[in-house]
Design a protein around this motif. Sequence first.
Motif, PDB file in Angstrom:
ATOM      1  N   ALA A 757       0.817  -1.217   0.000  1.00  0.00           N
ATOM      2  CA  ALA A 757       0.000   0.000   0.000  1.00  0.00           C
ATOM      3  C   ALA A 757       0.851   1.267   0.000  1.00  0.00           C
ATOM      4  N   GLY A 758       2.159   1.116  -0.107  1.00  0.00           N
ATOM      5  CA  GLY A 758       3.032   2.283  -0.141  1.00  0.00           C
ATOM      6  C   GLY A 758       3.325   2.864   1.219  1.00  0.00           C
ATOM      7  N   VAL A 759       3.336   2.036   2.238  1.00  0.00           N
ATOM      8  CA  VAL A 759       3.532   2.491   3.620  1.00  0.00           C
ATOM      9  C   VAL A 759       4.871   1.986   4.140  1.00  0.00           C
ATOM     10  N   HIS A 760       5.628   2.872   4.750  1.00  0.00           N
ATOM     11  CA  HIS A 760       6.874   2.480   5.402  1.00  0.00           C
ATOM     12  C   HIS A 760       6.545   1.952   6.802  1.00  0.00           C
ATOM     13  N   VAL A 761       7.060   0.770   7.105  1.00  0.00           N
ATOM     14  CA  VAL A 761       6.758   0.105   8.374  1.00  0.00           C
ATOM     15  C   VAL A 761       7.942   0.218   9.323  1.00  0.00           C
ATOM     16  N   ARG A 762       7.637   0.629  10.563  1.00  0.00           N
ATOM     17  CA  ARG A 762       8.646   0.659  11.617  1.00  0.00           C
ATOM     18  C   ARG A 762       8.221  -0.286  12.738  1.00  0.00           C
ATOM     19  N   VAL A 763       9.189  -0.819  13.428  1.00  0.00           N
ATOM     20  CA  VAL A 763       8.942  -1.652  14.610  1.00  0.00           C
ATOM     21  C   VAL A 763       9.850  -1.132  15.714  1.00  0.00           C
ATOM     22  N   VAL A 764       9.317  -0.947  16.922  1.00  0.00           N
ATOM     23  CA  VAL A 764      10.133  -0.412  18.016  1.00  0.00           C
ATOM     24  C   VAL A 764      11.296  -1.354  18.304  1.00  0.00           C
ATOM     25  N   ASP A 765      12.415  -0.796  18.732  1.00  0.00           N
ATOM     26  CA  ASP A 765      13.634  -1.566  18.901  1.00  0.00           C
ATOM     27  C   ASP A 765      13.515  -2.603  20.016  1.00  0.00           C
ATOM     28  N   GLN A 766      13.011  -2.161  21.181  1.00  0.00           N
ATOM     29  CA  GLN A 766      12.979  -3.094  22.293  1.00  0.00           C
ATOM     30  C   GLN A 766      11.744  -4.000  22.223  1.00  0.00           C
ATOM     31  N   THR A 767      11.862  -5.152  22.885  1.00  0.00           N
ATOM     32  CA  THR A 767      10.730  -6.082  22.954  1.00  0.00           C
ATOM     33  C   THR A 767       9.684  -5.510  23.892  1.00  0.00           C
ATOM     34  N   VAL A 768       8.460  -5.391  23.408  1.00  0.00           N
ATOM     35  CA  VAL A 768       7.396  -4.807  24.220  1.00  0.00           C
ATOM     36  C   VAL A 768       6.199  -5.756  24.238  1.00  0.00           C
ATOM     37  N   CYS A 769       5.400  -5.644  25.283  1.00  0.00           N
ATOM     38  CA  CYS A 769       4.208  -6.488  25.432  1.00  0.00           C
ATOM     39  C   CYS A 769       3.127  -5.666  26.119  1.00  0.00           C
ATOM     40  N   CYS A 770       1.884  -5.882  25.738  1.00  0.00           N
ATOM     41  CA  CYS A 770       0.790  -5.100  26.338  1.00  0.00           C
ATOM     42  C   CYS A 770       0.453  -5.564  27.741  1.00  0.00           C
ATOM     43  N   GLY A 771       0.805  -6.815  28.091  1.00  0.00           N
ATOM     44  CA  GLY A 771       0.532  -7.298  29.442  1.00  0.00           C
ATOM     45  C   GLY A 771      -0.878  -7.792  29.669  1.00  0.00           C
ATOM     46  N   LEU A 772      -1.614  -8.085  28.597  1.00  0.00           N
ATOM     47  CA  LEU A 772      -3.002  -8.514  28.763  1.00  0.00           C
ATOM     48  C   LEU A 772      -3.161  -9.751  29.648  1.00  0.00           C
ATOM     49  N   PRO A 773      -2.325 -10.795  29.511  1.00  0.00           N
ATOM     50  CA  PRO A 773      -2.505 -11.952  30.399  1.00  0.00           C
ATOM     51  C   PRO A 773      -2.368 -11.597  31.876  1.00  0.00           C
ATOM     52  N   LEU A 774      -1.527 -10.626  32.165  1.00  0.00           N
ATOM     53  CA  LEU A 774      -1.391 -10.182  33.552  1.00  0.00           C
ATOM     54  C   LEU A 774      -2.641  -9.453  34.013  1.00  0.00           C
ATOM     55  N   ILE A 775      -3.266  -8.700  33.105  1.00  0.00           N
ATOM     56  CA  ILE A 775      -4.505  -7.992  33.452  1.00  0.00           C
ATOM     57  C   ILE A 775      -5.628  -8.982  33.703  1.00  0.00           C
ATOM     58  N   SER A 776      -5.793  -9.944  32.805  1.00  0.00           N
ATOM     59  CA  SER A 776      -6.918 -10.871  32.929  1.00  0.00           C
ATOM     60  C   SER A 776      -6.783 -11.787  34.133  1.00  0.00           C
ATOM     61  N   THR A 777      -5.553 -11.982  34.628  1.00  0.00           N
ATOM     62  CA  THR A 777      -5.373 -12.773  35.847  1.00  0.00           C
ATOM     63  C   THR A 777      -5.265 -11.887  37.081  1.00  0.00           C
ATOM     64  N   GLY A 778      -5.460 -10.583  36.921  1.00  0.00           N
ATOM     65  CA  GLY A 778      -5.508  -9.679  38.058  1.00  0.00           C
ATOM     66  C   GLY A 778      -4.162  -9.345  38.664  1.00  0.00           C
ATOM     67  N   GLN A 779      -3.085  -9.506  37.905  1.00  0.00           N
ATOM     68  CA  GLN A 779      -1.748  -9.152  38.403  1.00  0.00           C
ATOM     69  C   GLN A 779      -1.434  -7.733  37.938  1.00  0.00           C
ATOM     70  N   LEU A 780      -2.157  -6.792  38.515  1.00  0.00           N
ATOM     71  CA  LEU A 780      -2.203  -5.452  37.948  1.00  0.00           C
ATOM     72  C   LEU A 780      -0.962  -4.614  38.232  1.00  0.00           C
ATOM     73  N   ASP A 781      -0.257  -4.884  39.301  1.00  0.00           N
ATOM     74  CA  ASP A 781       0.996  -4.152  39.520  1.00  0.00           C
ATOM     75  C   ASP A 781       2.006  -4.506  38.446  1.00  0.00           C
ATOM     76  N   ALA A 782       2.151  -5.796  38.196  1.00  0.00           N
ATOM     77  CA  ALA A 782       3.070  -6.234  37.144  1.00  0.00           C
ATOM     78  C   ALA A 782       2.583  -5.776  35.775  1.00  0.00           C
ATOM     79  N   ALA A 783       1.280  -5.843  35.567  1.00  0.00           N
ATOM     80  CA  ALA A 783       0.718  -5.411  34.280  1.00  0.00           C
ATOM     81  C   ALA A 783       0.972  -3.935  34.042  1.00  0.00           C
ATOM     82  N   LYS A 784       0.805  -3.129  35.084  1.00  0.00           N
ATOM     83  CA  LYS A 784       1.013  -1.695  34.929  1.00  0.00           C
ATOM     84  C   LYS A 784       2.464  -1.394  34.575  1.00  0.00           C
ATOM     85  N   ALA A 785       3.387  -2.064  35.256  1.00  0.00           N
ATOM     86  CA  ALA A 785       4.804  -1.850  34.952  1.00  0.00           C
ATOM     87  C   ALA A 785       5.110  -2.258  33.517  1.00  0.00           C
ATOM     88  N   ASN A 786       4.562  -3.397  33.120  1.00  0.00           N
ATOM     89  CA  ASN A 786       4.768  -3.911  31.768  1.00  0.00           C
ATOM     90  C   ASN A 786       4.175  -2.963  30.733  1.00  0.00           C
TER      91      ASN A 786
END
Length: 1002
Positions: A757-786
């Motif tokens: 489609a003519g779009v330049h794609v970038r990906v952030v350098d560091q490994t990142v994660c949204c932390g959803l499994p931590l949210i759904s299991t209620g580990q919200l301190d760890a999820a927030k940090a993540n």
Amino acid sequence: MTTMAHPTGANRATVDEDESQTALPTALAEEFRTAGIRDFSIDDTDRAAYSSDASLFRIVPAAIVFPHDEEEVARVLSVARRLGVPITSRGAGTSIAGNAIGRGIVLDFSLHMNAVLDLDPDEQSAWVQSGCVHAHLQKQAKPHGLRFGPDPSTHTRCTIGGMIGNNACGPRALGYGRTGDNILALKIMLIDGTVVTLDGSDASTTFPRLHELVAQNLGTIRTNFGTFSRQVSGYGLESLLPENGFDVRRAFAGTEGTWGVIIAAKMRLVKDPSFTSAVVLGYEDMVAAAHDAPLLKDFPVAACEGLDSRMLDRVIDTKGAEAVPPLPEGAGWLVVELTGEDEAELETETQRLISESKSLDSAVLDAKAAAEVWAIRADGAGLVSRTPDGRDAHAGWEDSAVPVDHLGDYLHDLMELLEEHGLWGIPYGHFGDGCLHMRVDFPLEDPNGGQVMRDFMVAATKLVARYGGSVSGEHGDGRARSELLRLMYTPAALDLFSQVKRLFDPQHLLNPGVIVDPDALDESVRLTQLPLRDELPGTLAMAYEGESAGFASAVHRCTGVGKCRADSAAGGGIMCPSYQATRDERHSTRGRARVLQEMVSGDLLEPRWDSPEVHEALDLCLSCKACGTECPTGTDMSTYKAEVLHQTYKGRLRPMKHYSLGFLPQLARLVTPVAPVLNKVSGLPGLTTMAKKMAGIDVRRSIPQFASTTFRKWWTTTAEAAPKSRANAEVVLFADSWSNHFAPRILAAAVAVLEQAGVHVRVVDQTVCCGLPLISTGQLDAAKANLSETITALDATGDVPIIGVEPSCLATLKDDSLKLVADEASNRVADRVQTLAQYLLSIGAELPDLSGVEALVQPHCHQSAIFGNAADKELLARAGANTEFLGGCCGLAGNFGVEDGHYETSVAVAEVALLPALRKRGRAAGAEPRTSSGTGASPNRATESGTDVSPNQATDTGADDRLQVVLADGYSCRTQITDLSNAEGVSLAELLAWGWGLEPRR
């Protein structure tokens, strides 16, 4: 503890483990066992769930019975008579006036006695059990070109028995009459166990004392009752007049369960009109619209609804401007449906209505826009349940009615009365026959809140009586308005009510506190009776914007309208998957909200985060997020569940499944170097079974296969280093953990499509994660940090769009981050997040030709809730694909369906829509799980490099050589499809890449 197994594996405890409960529930349980009652409960969780309906009121029942048949109803009534225990009949519990709650035994007919017993197309009639849902009857009638006329806004979940109890109406009562007008026969069980069938013939020999009483009070009945169509308050004694044939059948309509128990009913069906026309008339305000309503009497109108612009503002605030179709100029509208058998004549009448109205502007809507407007109107009770500044607006004065000629003057005076009392409300409703709905911001949490409500209700009753109106136009009197009947009716009429009630119910056991000898209107109000507590320990992890008491007031958002009990999947919705699978009130959004309300405000449960009853109610919540957007009040159960789990286990040892599934993305990073070895080991049956049990995973679930080459490795070593073609735009591709480690081919496909489609794609350098499994299991301190780390990384990428391929991770960035991180950076990032389809449409990207594709689409719940599916539908349609979008949840829902103890419910949820659709296409013979390691790679699928974008095993060619595709963007959706069928899902990115014939760079 005695339990009764549900087919889904969700057990109902019929006797609570705590035997120190009050004596009555225990005594009832013993009586029910002796009587052979098969399904009942005195469990505190169920009693909390049934303590309210859709009203302001809270009354905890002693027991709930789910009768299977007429004989069981008779046995329950026998127990009630012997012990002197009240009986309350309940359908879907959508009663707004407190009609369906009681202190004794609640009979819930919706679980077992819910069938259409017989439908006669020639006679245009149907016998139904009292717990039959209105929408189910409509579905059965539709193939015959028939329908049941009255249709309340709760038609997707309300029951026919409940409609008869209230004499419900709905928008189309203007054309088809009230429920009582459509009863052909009624099967009633009287309090002594006698069963009577009423068919409209003279019932004087069956009820001679009632007949004599009527004869003695003809003047009172003729001057007090039946004065206009929406006079629902009190008993409809006009049906018992000689000129009306002493019709006890119709008199039963609107008795609110105080005369007898409805077992079954024969209802009149009507033909669907050949043609309909939807007209919207715009006015300066709602009062001007109400003044014009009498005009409609001269037109073939089936429905006429008043709609306030502030209702639409609420829809736009929660769902965006695209959720509201263009409407004519004005701040108040009449939405009118005209019907006819001649199309040209109907068009003439439509134009005549427009020309003769006093509207500022008008529009004739097409079918799609009309459906959208009617859906907004159906959600009215929820949409007006909060003021613009976040205060609760309550039922109570939500159902008044006057003769339509007086509606404009009455509404003008009512709005002035609100202002005099310092109150707020949005009027809407069935303007065509003078019925007005409104929620009022009574300050019930204040010390004098109950008195404020009482003062207004009394003044409003005097006002409506002055216009010859009724305090109820369709919802019934219940506990909200029965006390006010003394201001509406003469003493002789009230005395007649009492005498009739004594004939049918001499012990006063049938729904006491309603109509006769009423409870005070402020006696059992939930928020005044049980003010918000502050004993719950701990600092809240989530932000509850607009909530005065945070979590404690958020759980009171639920007003009980019961949309979570509807078969929403049939209409493309999601909410509430656990209820659709179990049909158990405690596993509905409303049932869970009632249990949480007891925890924060009640006396039935202790104010403890680790309350066993609360955890039992939340256990089968799939955290699908649907209730946050599909519930008109925005009751967000996934957030509440995460908070409860967080507070319960904070600083404590958690269940193993919280660790094994919550930290799976982090585990995936660690094992990537040895992925090939781990994949082989996971195929060893004995070792795999033991590992699953240790991790709290159901042994019937497949183990995901780790990619030996992750997307990030491929990106840094191959794709990012490749020469770039000239790009017209730029995006950041969010490389989520699931796709990165388990399905890198999808991210690679997205890169290929975006670059095409003519779009330049970038990906952030560091490994990142949204932390959803931590949210759904209620580990919200760890999820927030993540999540904070991820937000920081994404925020540093500028202001270009953020695109992803995993809907649940995108939804976390778009929604959960605003509650958990809740800072400026999270808001900036949330504003940039888009789905692939949304982005491609926004740039006007050229699309591949998919005209040979037949796609069965299983949308991800989180995408449906947070982003919607409109962009995907439009993109696939433009590309030429023939699609079927399923409603309902797949049932896996991230970690939910993987966890031990959830498998049966997970499969039952899939059986709502997904598995039947796959079977229809020959893709799922049943729900037997795959017992292999789950590799199942097709010849077209490259499992080693993880970057092949060719169509996989989800594709097939039918007899007409069209490509058959099961399209599922969610990793969990694709996993469920693989586990429970012989199909595999492809993502939208893969399908588009295949359509272009693209291969990722190697």
